[in-house]
Write a protein that holds these residues in place. Structure first.
Motif, PDB file in Angstrom:
ATOM      1  N   ILE A  69      78.205  60.615  55.941  1.00 36.91           N
ATOM      2  CA  ILE A  69      77.570  59.652  55.053  1.00 36.91           C
ATOM      3  C   ILE A  69      78.363  58.362  55.199  1.00 36.91           C
ATOM      4  O   ILE A  69      79.552  58.319  54.884  1.00 36.91           O
ATOM      5  CB  ILE A  69      77.572  60.142  53.593  1.00 36.91           C
ATOM      6  N   GLU A  70      77.735  57.316  55.703  1.00 37.65           N
ATOM      7  CA  GLU A  70      78.467  56.095  56.051  1.00 37.65           C
ATOM      8  C   GLU A  70      78.624  55.118  54.896  1.00 37.65           C
ATOM      9  O   GLU A  70      79.480  54.251  54.941  1.00 37.65           O
ATOM     10  CB  GLU A  70      77.803  55.418  57.244  1.00 37.65           C
ATOM     11  N   SER A  71      77.822  55.232  53.864  1.00 39.80           N
ATOM     12  CA  SER A  71      77.921  54.311  52.722  1.00 39.80           C
ATOM     13  C   SER A  71      78.649  55.000  51.570  1.00 39.80           C
ATOM     14  O   SER A  71      78.908  56.204  51.606  1.00 39.80           O
ATOM     15  CB  SER A  71      76.530  53.858  52.297  1.00 39.80           C
ATOM     16  N   ALA A  72      78.962  54.239  50.530  1.00 44.30           N
ATOM     17  CA  ALA A  72      79.621  54.796  49.351  1.00 44.30           C
ATOM     18  C   ALA A  72      78.787  55.950  48.802  1.00 44.30           C
ATOM     19  O   ALA A  72      77.555  55.883  48.770  1.00 44.30           O
ATOM     20  CB  ALA A  72      79.785  53.709  48.294  1.00 44.30           C
ATOM     21  N   THR A  73      79.475  57.001  48.377  1.00 48.41           N
ATOM     22  CA  THR A  73      78.783  58.203  47.926  1.00 48.41           C
ATOM     23  C   THR A  73      79.613  58.907  46.866  1.00 48.41           C
ATOM     24  O   THR A  73      80.710  58.468  46.526  1.00 48.41           O
ATOM     25  CB  THR A  73      78.467  59.122  49.129  1.00 48.41           C
ATOM     26  N   SER A  74      79.102  60.017  46.357  1.00 48.45           N
ATOM     27  CA  SER A  74      79.816  60.810  45.353  1.00 48.45           C
ATOM     28  C   SER A  74      79.819  62.275  45.778  1.00 48.45           C
ATOM     29  O   SER A  74      79.066  62.674  46.668  1.00 48.45           O
ATOM     30  CB  SER A  74      79.133  60.672  43.994  1.00 48.45           C
ATOM     31  N   ALA A  75      80.645  63.064  45.115  1.00 46.50           N
ATOM     32  CA  ALA A  75      80.692  64.495  45.414  1.00 46.50           C
ATOM     33  C   ALA A  75      79.336  65.149  45.148  1.00 46.50           C
ATOM     34  O   ALA A  75      78.928  66.068  45.861  1.00 46.50           O
ATOM     35  CB  ALA A  75      81.786  65.167  44.589  1.00 46.50           C
ATOM     36  N   TRP A  76      78.600  64.676  44.139  1.00 42.75           N
ATOM     37  CA  TRP A  76      77.263  65.212  43.852  1.00 42.75           C
ATOM     38  C   TRP A  76      76.321  64.930  45.022  1.00 42.75           C
ATOM     39  O   TRP A  76      75.570  65.809  45.446  1.00 42.75           O
ATOM     40  CB  TRP A  76      76.724  64.628  42.552  1.00 42.75           C
ATOM     41  N   ASP A  77      76.363  63.706  45.546  1.00 41.39           N
ATOM     42  CA  ASP A  77      75.517  63.362  46.695  1.00 41.39           C
ATOM     43  C   ASP A  77      75.904  64.168  47.929  1.00 41.39           C
ATOM     44  O   ASP A  77      75.041  64.565  48.716  1.00 41.39           O
ATOM     45  CB  ASP A  77      75.610  61.865  47.000  1.00 41.39           C
ATOM     46  N   ILE A  78      77.197  64.419  48.101  1.00 40.48           N
ATOM     47  CA  ILE A  78      77.660  65.225  49.235  1.00 40.48           C
ATOM     48  C   ILE A  78      77.134  66.651  49.099  1.00 40.48           C
ATOM     49  O   ILE A  78      76.670  67.244  50.077  1.00 40.48           O
ATOM     50  CB  ILE A  78      79.197  65.200  49.329  1.00 40.48           C
ATOM     51  N   LEU A  79      77.178  67.201  47.882  1.00 39.82           N
ATOM     52  CA  LEU A  79      76.616  68.535  47.646  1.00 39.82           C
ATOM     53  C   LEU A  79      75.148  68.571  48.033  1.00 39.82           C
ATOM     54  O   LEU A  79      74.698  69.494  48.723  1.00 39.82           O
ATOM     55  CB  LEU A  79      76.792  68.944  46.184  1.00 39.82           C
ATOM     56  N   GLN A  80      74.389  67.563  47.624  1.00 41.50           N
ATOM     57  CA  GLN A  80      72.961  67.523  47.945  1.00 41.50           C
ATOM     58  C   GLN A  80      72.738  67.430  49.455  1.00 41.50           C
ATOM     59  O   GLN A  80      71.848  68.080  50.002  1.00 41.50           O
ATOM     60  CB  GLN A  80      72.285  66.355  47.224  1.00 41.50           C
ATOM     61  N   GLU A  81      73.553  66.641  50.140  1.00 41.88           N
ATOM     62  CA  GLU A  81      73.452  66.520  51.598  1.00 41.88           C
ATOM     63  C   GLU A  81      73.780  67.851  52.266  1.00 41.88           C
ATOM     64  O   GLU A  81      73.130  68.250  53.233  1.00 41.88           O
ATOM     65  CB  GLU A  81      74.390  65.414  52.092  1.00 41.88           C
ATOM     66  N   CYS A  82      74.785  68.545  51.752  1.00 48.12           N
ATOM     67  CA  CYS A  82      75.153  69.851  52.300  1.00 48.12           C
ATOM     68  C   CYS A  82      74.022  70.865  52.136  1.00 48.12           C
ATOM     69  O   CYS A  82      73.724  71.622  53.060  1.00 48.12           O
ATOM     70  CB  CYS A  82      76.420  70.384  51.629  1.00 48.12           C
ATOM     71  N   LEU A  83      73.399  70.882  50.968  1.00 52.31           N
ATOM     72  CA  LEU A  83      72.308  71.820  50.741  1.00 52.31           C
ATOM     73  C   LEU A  83      71.181  71.590  51.723  1.00 52.31           C
ATOM     74  O   LEU A  83      70.559  72.544  52.218  1.00 52.31           O
ATOM     75  CB  LEU A  83      71.797  71.708  49.302  1.00 52.31           C
ATOM     76  N   ASP A  84      70.918  70.330  52.041  1.00 56.56           N
ATOM     77  CA  ASP A  84      69.869  69.985  53.000  1.00 56.56           C
ATOM     78  C   ASP A  84      70.296  70.321  54.432  1.00 56.56           C
ATOM     79  O   ASP A  84      69.546  70.943  55.172  1.00 56.56           O
ATOM     80  CB  ASP A  84      69.531  68.505  52.870  1.00 56.56           C
ATOM     81  N   THR A  85      71.493  69.940  54.794  1.00 59.09           N
ATOM     82  CA  THR A  85      71.979  70.136  56.166  1.00 59.09           C
ATOM     83  C   THR A  85      72.178  71.620  56.500  1.00 59.09           C
ATOM     84  O   THR A  85      71.791  72.071  57.576  1.00 59.09           O
ATOM     85  CB  THR A  85      73.299  69.381  56.382  1.00 59.09           C
ATOM     86  N   TYR A  86      72.784  72.356  55.585  1.00 57.88           N
ATOM     87  CA  TYR A  86      73.055  73.778  55.840  1.00 57.88           C
ATOM     88  C   TYR A  86      71.853  74.653  55.489  1.00 57.88           C
ATOM     89  O   TYR A  86      71.889  75.858  55.698  1.00 57.88           O
ATOM     90  CB  TYR A  86      74.268  74.232  55.041  1.00 57.88           C
ATOM     91  N   ARG A  87      70.818  74.047  54.927  1.00 59.42           N
ATOM     92  CA  ARG A  87      69.592  74.745  54.542  1.00 59.42           C
ATOM     93  C   ARG A  87      69.868  75.958  53.664  1.00 59.42           C
ATOM     94  O   ARG A  87      69.557  77.106  54.010  1.00 59.42           O
ATOM     95  CB  ARG A  87      68.790  75.138  55.769  1.00 59.42           C
ATOM     96  N   CYS A  88      70.488  75.675  52.534  1.00 60.00           N
ATOM     97  CA  CYS A  88      70.829  76.763  51.607  1.00 60.00           C
ATOM     98  C   CYS A  88      70.565  76.303  50.172  1.00 60.00           C
ATOM     99  O   CYS A  88      70.208  75.148  49.937  1.00 60.00           O
ATOM    100  CB  CYS A  88      72.280  77.189  51.791  1.00 60.00           C
ATOM    101  N   GLU A  89      70.720  77.211  49.261  1.00 58.37           N
ATOM    102  CA  GLU A  89      70.562  76.931  47.841  1.00 58.37           C
ATOM    103  C   GLU A  89      71.904  77.175  47.170  1.00 58.37           C
ATOM    104  O   GLU A  89      72.757  77.891  47.685  1.00 58.37           O
ATOM    105  CB  GLU A  89      69.527  77.869  47.226  1.00 58.37           C
ATOM    106  N   CYS A  90      72.085  76.564  46.002  1.00 56.81           N
ATOM    107  CA  CYS A  90      73.316  76.821  45.277  1.00 56.81           C
ATOM    108  C   CYS A  90      72.985  77.156  43.832  1.00 56.81           C
ATOM    109  O   CYS A  90      71.938  76.780  43.310  1.00 56.81           O
ATOM    110  CB  CYS A  90      74.280  75.631  45.343  1.00 56.81           C
ATOM    111  N   GLN A  91      73.904  77.872  43.230  1.00 61.98           N
ATOM    112  CA  GLN A  91      73.779  78.203  41.814  1.00 61.98           C
ATOM    113  C   GLN A  91      74.996  77.605  41.137  1.00 61.98           C
ATOM    114  O   GLN A  91      76.134  77.897  41.499  1.00 61.98           O
ATOM    115  CB  GLN A  91      73.743  79.710  41.618  1.00 61.98           C
ATOM    116  N   ILE A  92      74.738  76.745  40.162  1.00 58.76           N
ATOM    117  CA  ILE A  92      75.834  76.083  39.453  1.00 58.76           C
ATOM    118  C   ILE A  92      76.060  76.784  38.130  1.00 58.76           C
ATOM    119  O   ILE A  92      75.126  77.087  37.428  1.00 58.76           O
ATOM    120  CB  ILE A  92      75.529  74.590  39.241  1.00 58.76           C
TER     121      ILE A  92
END
Length: 150
Positions: free
Chosen positions: A127-150
């Motif tokens: 992610i090349e622009s400013a981001t947050s840990a929440w946005d990184i989590l969302q990107e990971c869910l999309d990239t790794y094609r998985c679901e998470c339970q919080i």
């Protein structure tokens, strides 16, 4: 349900509510809590926007109050403030790592951790622009094609 003020000081235990539902969004892991409470109930003044509500498993932030003659409707969102506040001003890169390793880096210092994760494939998150840990989590869910339970 426990009620906490905006300083996270416990101010009461809520009883007498009805129609409590918790909706989970599988694609993001986010949750929404909705319930009704009597408009003349003894704790109605304690249910203010940006106050916190804790259930047995989660903490929510009260986001909306719909006033009615008999039953007010309350909507709260899962509290992910620590993740949203964990800023990566210059972007974030995780090169060929598992989702667990990537998220452990993103969550560092937030108090959040990765629980059980069975995904072992390695991917790159950039992610090349400013981001947050929440946005990184969302990107990971999309990239790794998985679901998470919080």
């Amino acid at each position: 349900m426990q009620i906490y003020n905006d300083d996270k000081v416990r101010i009461g235990t809520l009883t007498g509510f009805k129609n409590r539902t918790i909706t989970t969004t599988l694609s993001t892991g986010d949750k929404e809590l909705v319930f009704k409470y009597p408009s003349h109930g003894e704790m109605v003044d304690l249910l203010q926007e940006e106050y916190y509500i804790r259930t047995q498993t989660d903490e929510y932030v009260l986001k909306a109050v719909e006033i009615s003659a008999e039953w007010n409707k309350y909507t709260a969102q899962l509290n992910v403030e620590e993740l949203e506040g964990a800023a990566f001003s210059f972007g974030f890169t995780s090169q060929e790592q598992t989702i667990t390793a990537c998220l452990e880096t993103a969550f560092a210092g937030t108090g959040w951790t990765v629980g059980i994760c069975t995904v072992t494939k390695k991917r790159t998150i950039k992610i090349e622009s400013a981001t947050s840990a929440w946005d990184i989590l969302q990107e990971c869910l999309d990239t790794y094609r998985c679901e998470c339970q919080i």
